[in-house]
Design a protein around this motif. Structure first.
Motif, PDB file in Angstrom:
ATOM      1  N   ASP A   1       1.365  -1.293  -0.195  1.00 40.86           N
ATOM      2  CA  ASP A   1       0.360  -0.249  -0.200  1.00 40.86           C
ATOM      3  C   ASP A   1       1.215   1.233   0.296  1.00 40.86           C
ATOM      4  O   ASP A   1       1.280   1.647   1.301  1.00 40.86           O
ATOM      5  CB  ASP A   1      -0.830   0.288   1.576  1.00 40.86           C
ATOM      6  N   PRO A   2       1.017   2.148  -1.424  1.00 41.41           N
ATOM      7  CA  PRO A   2       1.612   2.921  -1.184  1.00 41.41           C
ATOM      8  C   PRO A   2       1.135   4.353   0.018  1.00 41.41           C
ATOM      9  O   PRO A   2       2.548   5.426   0.289  1.00 41.41           O
ATOM     10  CB  PRO A   2       1.481   3.575  -2.624  1.00 41.41           C
ATOM     11  N   ALA A   3       0.134   4.191   0.224  1.00 42.00           N
ATOM     12  CA  ALA A   3      -0.225   5.058   1.154  1.00 42.00           C
ATOM     13  C   ALA A   3       0.559   4.677   2.871  1.00 42.00           C
ATOM     14  O   ALA A   3       0.395   6.301   3.517  1.00 42.00           O
ATOM     15  CB  ALA A   3      -1.612   5.349   1.179  1.00 42.00           C
ATOM     16  N   ARG A   4       0.887   4.379   2.736  1.00 41.69           N
ATOM     17  CA  ARG A   4       1.648   3.682   4.033  1.00 41.69           C
ATOM     18  C   ARG A   4       3.054   3.350   4.142  1.00 41.69           C
ATOM     19  O   ARG A   4       3.499   3.206   4.679  1.00 41.69           O
ATOM     20  CB  ARG A   4       0.712   2.616   4.048  1.00 41.69           C
ATOM     21  N   ARG A   5       3.339   4.458   2.786  1.00 42.16           N
ATOM     22  CA  ARG A   5       4.874   3.734   2.809  1.00 42.16           C
ATOM     23  C   ARG A   5       5.439   5.089   2.470  1.00 42.16           C
ATOM     24  O   ARG A   5       4.403   5.789   2.266  1.00 42.16           O
ATOM     25  CB  ARG A   5       5.184   2.916   1.401  1.00 42.16           C
ATOM     26  N   LEU A   6       6.499   5.499   3.287  1.00 34.75           N
ATOM     27  CA  LEU A   6       8.005   6.994   2.799  1.00 34.75           C
ATOM     28  C   LEU A   6       8.658   6.390   2.304  1.00 34.75           C
ATOM     29  O   LEU A   6       9.354   5.384   2.414  1.00 34.75           O
ATOM     30  CB  LEU A   6       8.024   7.697   4.870  1.00 34.75           C
ATOM     31  N   HIS A   7       9.487   7.344   1.907  1.00 33.96           N
ATOM     32  CA  HIS A   7      10.181   7.795   0.608  1.00 33.96           C
ATOM     33  C   HIS A   7      11.494   8.182   0.796  1.00 33.96           C
ATOM     34  O   HIS A   7      11.163   9.856   0.829  1.00 33.96           O
ATOM     35  CB  HIS A   7      10.042   7.220  -0.817  1.00 33.96           C
ATOM     36  N   GLY A   8      12.787   7.985   0.988  1.00 38.50           N
ATOM     37  CA  GLY A   8      13.846   8.517   1.338  1.00 38.50           C
ATOM     38  C   GLY A   8      13.858   9.469   2.592  1.00 38.50           C
ATOM     39  O   GLY A   8      13.079   9.220   4.124  1.00 38.50           O
ATOM     40  N   THR A   9      15.299   9.285   3.303  1.00 39.60           N
ATOM     41  CA  THR A   9      15.351   9.952   5.096  1.00 39.60           C
ATOM     42  C   THR A   9      14.573  11.509   5.021  1.00 39.60           C
ATOM     43  O   THR A   9      14.113  11.513   6.436  1.00 39.60           O
ATOM     44  CB  THR A   9      16.307  10.612   5.851  1.00 39.60           C
ATOM     45  N   ALA A  10      14.675  12.250   3.959  1.00 39.06           N
ATOM     46  CA  ALA A  10      14.080  13.203   4.200  1.00 39.06           C
ATOM     47  C   ALA A  10      12.564  13.294   4.589  1.00 39.06           C
ATOM     48  O   ALA A  10      12.186  13.667   5.637  1.00 39.06           O
ATOM     49  CB  ALA A  10      14.203  14.245   2.804  1.00 39.06           C
ATOM     50  N   ALA A  11      11.562  12.655   4.111  1.00 41.65           N
ATOM     51  CA  ALA A  11      10.519  12.141   4.341  1.00 41.65           C
ATOM     52  C   ALA A  11      10.101  11.427   6.248  1.00 41.65           C
ATOM     53  O   ALA A  11       8.818  11.672   6.375  1.00 41.65           O
ATOM     54  CB  ALA A  11      10.046  11.208   2.979  1.00 41.65           C
ATOM     55  N   LEU A  12      10.935  10.831   5.605  1.00 39.23           N
ATOM     56  CA  LEU A  12      11.236   9.889   7.349  1.00 39.23           C
ATOM     57  C   LEU A  12      11.356  10.961   8.034  1.00 39.23           C
ATOM     58  O   LEU A  12      10.513  10.574   9.374  1.00 39.23           O
ATOM     59  CB  LEU A  12      12.107   8.891   7.249  1.00 39.23           C
ATOM     60  N   GLN A  13      12.060  11.964   7.910  1.00 38.26           N
ATOM     61  CA  GLN A  13      12.551  12.527   9.049  1.00 38.26           C
ATOM     62  C   GLN A  13      11.253  13.743   9.312  1.00 38.26           C
ATOM     63  O   GLN A  13      10.809  13.941  10.282  1.00 38.26           O
ATOM     64  CB  GLN A  13      13.790  13.944   8.730  1.00 38.26           C
ATOM     65  N   GLU A  14      10.879  14.008   8.555  1.00 41.45           N
ATOM     66  CA  GLU A  14       9.188  15.027   8.880  1.00 41.45           C
ATOM     67  C   GLU A  14       7.806  14.021   8.916  1.00 41.45           C
ATOM     68  O   GLU A  14       7.739  14.924  10.123  1.00 41.45           O
ATOM     69  CB  GLU A  14       8.846  15.866   7.362  1.00 41.45           C
ATOM     70  N   TRP A  15       8.165  12.819   8.464  1.00 40.74           N
ATOM     71  CA  TRP A  15       6.844  12.334   9.757  1.00 40.74           C
ATOM     72  C   TRP A  15       7.193  11.957  10.992  1.00 40.74           C
ATOM     73  O   TRP A  15       5.695  12.669  11.407  1.00 40.74           O
ATOM     74  CB  TRP A  15       6.942  10.867   8.511  1.00 40.74           C
ATOM     75  N   MET A  16       8.564  11.891  10.728  1.00 38.40           N
ATOM     76  CA  MET A  16       8.959  11.220  12.414  1.00 38.40           C
ATOM     77  C   MET A  16       8.127  12.632  13.551  1.00 38.40           C
ATOM     78  O   MET A  16       7.170  12.751  14.034  1.00 38.40           O
ATOM     79  CB  MET A  16      10.407  11.206  12.682  1.00 38.40           C
ATOM     80  N   GLN A  17       8.904  13.727  13.036  1.00 39.68           N
ATOM     81  CA  GLN A  17       8.452  14.908  13.658  1.00 39.68           C
ATOM     82  C   GLN A  17       7.640  15.434  13.862  1.00 39.68           C
ATOM     83  O   GLN A  17       6.662  16.004  14.859  1.00 39.68           O
ATOM     84  CB  GLN A  17       9.730  16.533  12.641  1.00 39.68           C
ATOM     85  N   SER A  18       6.353  15.676  12.495  1.00 36.98           N
ATOM     86  CA  SER A  18       5.508  15.614  13.070  1.00 36.98           C
ATOM     87  C   SER A  18       4.583  14.905  13.365  1.00 36.98           C
ATOM     88  O   SER A  18       3.300  14.969  14.333  1.00 36.98           O
ATOM     89  CB  SER A  18       4.461  15.924  10.575  1.00 36.98           C
TER      90      SER A  18
END
Length: 568
Positions: free
Chosen positions: A293-310
């Protein structure tokens, strides 16, 4: 950070003096807690350094034993600090420092990781970094002396740990490794570094790389040939390490059997949730469904960091308005991508003045680009709020009651990691994991933690392989590293590189991995016993505040402080 501070008692003063001792003896720990005055150096990692640290601990313990507590806060401090000092001396007498080499938490990693938390904003900061880099070869020389003393006395680590650390060092000292990259990217906010400082940094980084290569050669040529072929450390040493990580004494055999039962419960619970996600699906099929399910996936560490922070910021805002009293300085957390690629997610606490906030770090293995939000949501709660960040930063904030040792250094893995797993389950109970996919992610982690209770005790105590899992591996009768790896492969849904690192971690760091799930078990028992004692007046928000205001303590001390008349 609170308006009024406690007038230090004699017990407080001894505890504060021990913090000063630790900062002086172990400058990397000083860096961790924000004591910057020792950032330009390392401690003595030679046998003489271990002797000096033991002598200092013994002297402080004598002072503490002679001191009379003046109140309940003193009683907790005396009980817990005395217990820690006694354990440190017991560990020293057992010669544990002579075999202190593993893949995650030994001087081989600590010497490098000290730079992760050092200020880098100004040229003056980089001057300090250059001095510590220049001191690094001497620190590693002392470490080699200690490991040589271990060889001479027959106290050596397992060969598996030696060979894995050699591989790690190659990543530190490579042309594109940590030291070259760290110094190569040096750029203070004020502009370019002076040419002389840039040259000094470059030379010191080269010296650090050479020193690590020297350590690797020692490990390869001297330690590896005589290192132990056995991964297990045996019951006596394991019992000591277990007490260190928990701050409590447990029945290891009962805990092993409980771990097997808990693992079965986690598997059954996972299966029920998998059926919610996709009717009739196995756990593996439900996971495959979610991973597609692409809606449940992040690509790249920048997206990961932003998601973690929010995600972390949202949890703080929500829970601070409802279920926890969260002071303003504690409401800030920084989510970071770690500068290494070794795998693992971890938390570092704020400095005493909160000038450096608490931080959640994600060490992303090389080549990993995709991240599943359903799998990792519970991790953010574990490392952030209501997990480690709330727990540790709250203790730092509680200056009004706690001395520096209680705020910054006290505590055990069982207290910290047990709370974090307790927090994961709490978030489920509060409705933050109502999505079955997110709940499956939480259970995936809980299952892993249950499995490693069994694995860790099984390998290090040389227990028989459990009947329900005996079909795995080579048909041997007792736990060993190969069986442990197959066992974990069947109990986690992670890449094989991650599983191999995790198993090597358990084999080299005895007693630490079970402290998560065992700590959770003790936290939940304490809450239930506290609720029973309070009766109709029980308030879970008040329980959480009272428990966290104690700071990090051993779990036996926590029980005494919350249930002074006993309990289960």
């Amino acid at each position: 950070m609170t308006e009024s501070e406690r007038t230090p008692t004699p017990v407080d003063k001894i505890a504060e003096a021990w913090v000063d001792d630790v900062a002086e003896l172990f400058p990397t720990i000083a860096t961790y807690i924000g004591r910057d005055e020792y950032n330009d150096r390392y401690g003595d990692l030679s046998p003489a350094g271990a002797d000096a640290a033991a002598a200092r601990a013994r002297a402080r313990l004598d002072e503490l034993r002679a001191a009379t507590p003046v109140d309940a806060i003193d009683e907790v401090t005396k009980l817990d600090l005395a217990g820690q000092l006694e354990l440190e001396l017991e560990t020293y007498e057992a010669g544990a420092h002579l075999r202190d080499l593993n893949v995650i938490a030994s001087p081989a990693q600590d010497v490098r990781s000290a730079f992760d938390l050092m200020p880098t904003a100004t040229s003056d900061d980089w001057e300090v970094i250059a001095k510590r880099l220049a001191a690094l070869p001497g620190a590693l020389d002392g470490y080699i002396q200690t490991l040589r003393a271990g060889i001479a006395s027959g106290v050596v680590p397992a060969r598996r740990q030696v060979t894995e650390v050699i591989t790690q060092i190659a990543r530190y000292s490579a042309d594109d490794g940590f030291f070259a990259t760290f110094v190569g990217e040096s750029s203070p906010a004020e502009g370019q570094l002076p040419a002389s400082l840039a040259g000094h940094l470059s030379d010191a980084a080269d010296g650090a790389r050479t020193a690590y290569d020297k350590l690797a050669e020692f490990l390869r040529s001297e330690l590896a040939p005589v290192a132990s072929e056995h991964d297990g450390v045996g019951r006596e040493l394991y019992s000591l390490f277990s007490r260190q990580f928990l701050g409590a004494t447990i029945d290891l055999d009962e805990t092993y059997e409980w771990g097997l039962e808990e693992l079965d419960r986690m598997i059954a619970e996972q299966q029920a949730v998998a059926n919610e996600i996709k009717p009739g699906a196995s756990v593996e099929e439900a996971i495959a469904f979610l991973e597609a399910d692409p809606a449940r996936r992040l690509h790249g560490t920048a997206a990961l960091q932003e998601w973690m922070q929010s995600t972390a910021d949202r949890a703080i805002a929500d829970l601070g308005a409802t279920h926890f009293d969260i002071p303003e300085p504690v409401r800030r957390i920084e989510c970071m991508i770690a500068p290494t690629q070794e795998g693992g997610i971890y938390y570092t606490g704020p400095t005493d003045d909160f000038s450096r906030p608490g931080r959640m770090w994600w060490s992303v293995p090389e080549g990993v680009e995709d991240f599943d939000t359903w799998r990792e949501l519970t991790t953010v709660y574990h490392e952030g709020v209501p997990g480690h960040h709330l727990q540790i930063a709250q203790a730092v904030y509680n200056r009004g009651e706690l001395n520096a040792w209680r705020r910054l250094l006290a505590g055990t893995s069982g207290h910290a990691e047990g709370w974090a797993l307790y927090a994961e389950r709490l978030m489920e109970q509060l409705g933050y994991l109502d999505d079955p996919a997110d709940r499956l992610g939480m259970l995936d982690g809980q299952r892993m933690r249950a499995a490693r209770v069994v694995l860790d005790i099984g390998v290090h105590l040389g227990k028989p392989r459990p009947a329900g899992w005996a079909h795995l591996g080579d048909g041997g009768e007792k736990w060993d590293a190969d069986f442990a790896l197959e066992f974990m492969r069947h109990n986690v849904n992670m890449s094989d590189a991650f599983v191999q690192f995790e198993v090597n971690r358990y084999l080299g760091w005895p007693g630490q991995a079970p402290s998560y799930k065992v700590g959770q078990r003790i936290w939940e028992q304490l809450r239930d016993d506290y609720k029973a004692a309070q009766g109709d007046t029980f308030d879970i928000k008040q329980f959480h505040k009272r428990a966290l205001d104690l700071g990090g303590v051993g779990l036996d001390t926590l029980r005494m402080a919350l249930l002074p008349t006993g309990g289960r």
